[in-house]
Design an enzyme around this catalytic site. Structure first.
Site, PDB file in Angstrom:
ATOM      1  N   TYR A  33      43.014  40.975  46.997  1.00 19.69           N
ATOM      2  CA  TYR A  33      42.765  41.250  45.438  1.00 19.69           C
ATOM      3  C   TYR A  33      44.163  40.952  44.692  1.00 19.69           C
ATOM      4  CZ  TYR A  33      41.354  43.713  41.585  1.00 19.69           C
ATOM      5  OH  TYR A  33      40.984  44.099  40.234  1.00 19.69           O
TER       6      TYR A  33
ATOM      7  N   SER B  68      45.059  42.344  36.531  1.00 22.69           N
ATOM      8  CA  SER B  68      45.055  43.333  36.991  1.00 22.69           C
ATOM      9  C   SER B  68      46.400  43.871  37.141  1.00 22.69           C
ATOM     10  CB  SER B  68      44.394  43.552  38.122  1.00 22.69           C
ATOM     11  OG  SER B  68      44.625  44.850  38.852  1.00 22.69           O
TER      12      SER B  68
END
Ligand code: NAI
Length: 256
Positions: free
Chosen positions: A159, A146
């Site tokens: 995350y 990501s």
């Protein structure tokens, strides 16, 4: 969309294949001739994706697989190899987010859940995929990290840390396995219109969508198709010298 890629008879394993990037990737790889092993924690939904591919003449097996569970990942890869005889491409895509909170408001359970899927899950998938690929003497792994793995992400610290970890796994494995004809790369998307992002925007309410778009150099969200086309390119045979690469697919967000 017509595909320009040819994956005829290549065996492609995808985790998190019931939704978002994984679901569209399954369709696009199938259209390009691949034989698919599709895993997801949501057994019914991943079966439906495989059924749709089979209904249009493709080859796909579906299996319930929680990537945070060692035995389930081992069984998933073993089933793929038993069914098709090999594993050419592993796309480690399954991932989850966590509630948006400051770091001190998150707890151990948030850490265990998020990093159990996003980081440990990628490690386990790589472990069993690489075991098979070393035996074959060839393979391609693509991890879905990501933009949050390239930058800090306020209110999404766990995350972000897990996705930084995925990049570390990717680069380390690229150095270990390159000489064995195995390429290992990662993509780093940001804010494409999958259920993961749409649900988070709904939960945030208000002007979240407008704010996200305004904060992106291209002033929009990404299309799922744009990410999947990059997956096809990253894994295709012609792209044979890309190893250890970490490719942002974020409209330029991580360039700032
Ligand atoms: P999604 O929520 O649409 O799909 C994720 C899939 O993973 C779902 O089918 C879900 O059932 C499955 N899954 C969840 N936990 C699992 C587990 N323990 N084992 C196996 N499968 C599991 O999400 P999306 O957006 O398609 O995300 C795919 C990947 O892309 C994730 O790793 C995510 O972190 C990453 N990503 C997504 C971005 C976006 O803009 N949508 C941005 C950056 C990264």
């Amino acid at each position: 969309m017509q595909t320009r890629y040819d994956f005829t008879d290549q065996v492609v394993l995808i985790t998190g294949a019931a939704s978002g990037f994984g679901e569209l990737a399954a369709q696009r790889f199938a259209q390009a001739g691949a034989k698919l092993a599709l895993g997801d924690i949501n057994a019914d939904a991943v079966q439906a994706v495989a059924d749709k591919i089979k209904a249009t003449g493709g080859e796909a097996l579906a299996m319930a697989c929680d990537v945070s569970n060692n035995d389930q990942v081992e069984a998933f890869v073993a089933t793929c190899v038993k069914t098709y005889g090999r594993l050419d491409i592993g796309i480690n895509n399954a991932g989850i987010s966590h509630p948006k909170k400051r770091l001190h408001q998150l707890d151990e359970a948030n850490w265990d859940q998020t990093n159990g899927v996003n980081q440990k899950g990628v490690f386990l998938c790589m472990k069993y995929e690489l075991t098979q690929m070393v035996e074959q003497g060839a393979g391609v792994i693509l991890n879905v990290a990501s933009a949050a793995g390239l930058m800090g992400s306020p209110f999404l610290s766990l995350y972000s840390s897990g996705k930084h970890g995925v990049i570390g796994l990717t680069k380390s494995a690229a150095l270990e396995y390159g000489k064995m004809n195995i390429r290992v790369n990662a993509i780093c998307p940001a804010f494409a219109k999958t259920p993961l992002v749409e649900n988070s925007l709904k939960a945030s309410g208000g002007k979240s969508r407008e704010n996200l778009m305004a904060g992106n150099p291209m002033k929009r969200l990404g299309e799922v198709e744009e990410i999947v086309q990059a997956m096809l390119w990253a894994c295709c045979k012609d792209n044979s010298f890309m190893n250890g690469a970490v490719v942002p697919l974020d409209g330029g967000l991580a360039a700032s």
